[in-house]
Design a protein around this motif. Structure first.
Motif, PDB file in Angstrom:
ATOM      1  N   GLN A 257       5.831 -20.521 -14.264  1.00 41.11           N
ATOM      2  CA  GLN A 257       6.718 -19.433 -13.865  1.00 41.11           C
ATOM      3  C   GLN A 257       7.074 -18.573 -15.080  1.00 41.11           C
ATOM      4  O   GLN A 257       6.710 -18.890 -16.213  1.00 41.11           O
ATOM      5  N   SER A 258       7.835 -17.538 -14.818  1.00 42.39           N
ATOM      6  CA  SER A 258       8.388 -16.723 -15.893  1.00 42.39           C
ATOM      7  C   SER A 258       9.422 -17.538 -16.662  1.00 42.39           C
ATOM      8  O   SER A 258       9.868 -18.600 -16.214  1.00 42.39           O
ATOM      9  N   HIS A 259       9.811 -17.017 -17.830  1.00 42.53           N
ATOM     10  CA  HIS A 259      10.831 -17.684 -18.632  1.00 42.53           C
ATOM     11  C   HIS A 259      11.677 -16.623 -19.316  1.00 42.53           C
ATOM     12  O   HIS A 259      11.151 -15.624 -19.820  1.00 42.53           O
TER      13      HIS A 259
ATOM     14  N   HIS B 267      19.234 -17.536 -16.792  1.00 46.85           N
ATOM     15  CA  HIS B 267      18.553 -18.467 -15.896  1.00 46.85           C
ATOM     16  C   HIS B 267      17.752 -17.708 -14.841  1.00 46.85           C
ATOM     17  O   HIS B 267      18.299 -17.205 -13.857  1.00 46.85           O
TER      18      HIS B 267
ATOM     19  N   ASN C 294      11.400 -20.341 -14.963  1.00 45.85           N
ATOM     20  CA  ASN C 294      11.507 -21.700 -15.499  1.00 45.85           C
ATOM     21  C   ASN C 294      12.888 -21.992 -16.056  1.00 45.85           C
ATOM     22  O   ASN C 294      13.347 -23.141 -16.031  1.00 45.85           O
ATOM     23  N   SER C 295      13.583 -20.958 -16.540  1.00 40.53           N
ATOM     24  CA  SER C 295      14.935 -21.168 -17.075  1.00 40.53           C
ATOM     25  C   SER C 295      15.930 -21.518 -15.974  1.00 40.53           C
ATOM     26  O   SER C 295      17.026 -22.013 -16.254  1.00 40.53           O
TER      27      SER C 295
ATOM     28  N   PRO D 127       6.753 -27.255 -18.405  1.00 39.99           N
ATOM     29  CA  PRO D 127       6.760 -25.832 -18.079  1.00 39.99           C
ATOM     30  C   PRO D 127       5.635 -25.047 -18.757  1.00 39.99           C
ATOM     31  O   PRO D 127       5.330 -25.264 -19.931  1.00 39.99           O
TER      32      PRO D 127
ATOM     33  N   HIS E 201       4.788 -20.990 -19.153  1.00 44.09           N
ATOM     34  CA  HIS E 201       5.412 -19.685 -18.938  1.00 44.09           C
ATOM     35  C   HIS E 201       4.345 -18.610 -18.679  1.00 44.09           C
ATOM     36  O   HIS E 201       3.380 -18.479 -19.443  1.00 44.09           O
TER      37      HIS E 201
ATOM     38  N   GLN F 139       7.356 -14.360 -21.111  1.00 45.17           N
ATOM     39  CA  GLN F 139       8.572 -14.762 -21.811  1.00 45.17           C
ATOM     40  C   GLN F 139       9.335 -13.494 -22.177  1.00 45.17           C
ATOM     41  O   GLN F 139       8.852 -12.671 -22.953  1.00 45.17           O
TER      42      GLN F 139
ATOM     43  N   ASP G 220      14.285 -19.227  -7.452  1.00 46.04           N
ATOM     44  CA  ASP G 220      13.637 -20.201  -8.339  1.00 46.04           C
ATOM     45  C   ASP G 220      14.378 -21.529  -8.300  1.00 46.04           C
ATOM     46  O   ASP G 220      13.771 -22.605  -8.313  1.00 46.04           O
TER      47      ASP G 220
END
Length: 285
Positions: free
Chosen positions: A8-10, A15, A18-19, A34, A36, A39, A221
């Motif tokens: 996923q994106s980060h 949040h 992934n965050s 994870p 990314h 980022q 997410d």
């Protein structure tokens, strides 16, 4: 301990992607690996903008190959995917899922098919939606779309509960074994509504629609991660669905209480495991 690859994106701050997903999965007892797709400094709804970059599809494939090289793909029990930074990344995800399932046939693939939000403007690169609809979603064991994303998958508009039921039933004929609609905005104005569809039927869960000055990002997410964790714990689909609804509400309630718009996942972490408020799941079909 069961492993989860989350592609996923980060964001460095806050949040989303992934965050938003990694910590809840960890808090529910799973090792998370994870990867990314992008980022960014922060999520894209900040008026000040953001910095960062998308990674290449080759980066995903290389990381999967590296995990395979040390013999750990067989320990992966689920692949969870979210925002993709390019159309090519969708194909890398497809290849990653195939490789994981080759090493562990019991692994599940949970696809959160992020296509953007028409009210916020399209936020996905060209070609991504087409790859998700035609290539990625049909191979998933579980899809977690919002109302717009589900309508794109089945090519029908959703304007009522009956439409949503029909849409989920059609989606189940296209490959996925479960559909969790993470937000059905056409069902109620005052309650947040989610729907689960399996071969056993269709179910809805509703909770209060909390008001925010700025709507939090990363809720979808979070829901996808919570549902994945529930399934990996061996809960049945309805139990995992109810927990995802209850725990995500607890985090949103804490976020509202603190007058924030970044999800207060850490502050509400006890309720990730044992949410205090419980909302009833109702079978509608």
């Amino acid at each position: 301990m069961k492993g989860v690859i989350s592609i996923q994106s980060h964001v460095v701050y806050g949040h989303a992607g992934n965050s938003s997903a990694v910590f809840p999965l960890q808090r529910m007892g799973f090792e998370v690996w994870p990867i990314h797709t992008v980022q960014f400094s922060n999520h894209t709804q900040y008026q000040q903008g953001w910095t960062g970059k998308a990674f290449s599809a080759e980066d995903i494939s290389e990381l999967i190959a590296g995990i395979d090289n040390i013999g750990q793909l067989k320990e992966c029990n689920a692949v969870l995917s979210g925002y993709q930074g390019s159309a090519e990344q969708c194909l890398a995800v497809k290849d990653a899922v195939a490789k994981v399932k080759q090493r562990n046939p019991n692994a599940i693939y949970v696809c959160d098919p992020v296509m953007g939000d028409p009210e916020k403007g399209c936020i996905v690169p060209p070609g991504t939606t087409e790859y998700l609809v035609n290539d990625v979603m049909p191979m998933a064991d579980v899809i977690v779309p919002n109302q717009f994303e589900l309508s794109q998958f089945i090519q029908l508009e959703i304007e009522s509960l009956e439409d949503a039921i029909a849409a989920c039933q059609k989606a189940l004929t296209l490959g996925p074994k479960m559909v969790l609609v993470k937000h059905l905005h056409s069902i109620s104005n005052d309650k947040f509504t989610m729907m689960l569809a399996t071969q056993e039927g269709c179910f809805i869960a509703q909770r209060p629609h909390l008001k925010f000055a700025k709507q939090p990002v990363g809720v979808g997410d979070l829901i996808s991660a919570l549902f994945t964790a529930g399934l990996l714990k061996g809960w049945n689909a309805e139990q995992a669905f109810a927990h995802a609804n209850n725990a995500s509400y607890a985090i949103l309630k804490e976020t509202q209480k603190r007058q924030e718009w970044e999800l207060q996942t850490i502050a509400a972490q006890e309720e990730i495991v044992a949410p205090v408020e419980q909302f009833t799941v109702v079978q509608v079909k």
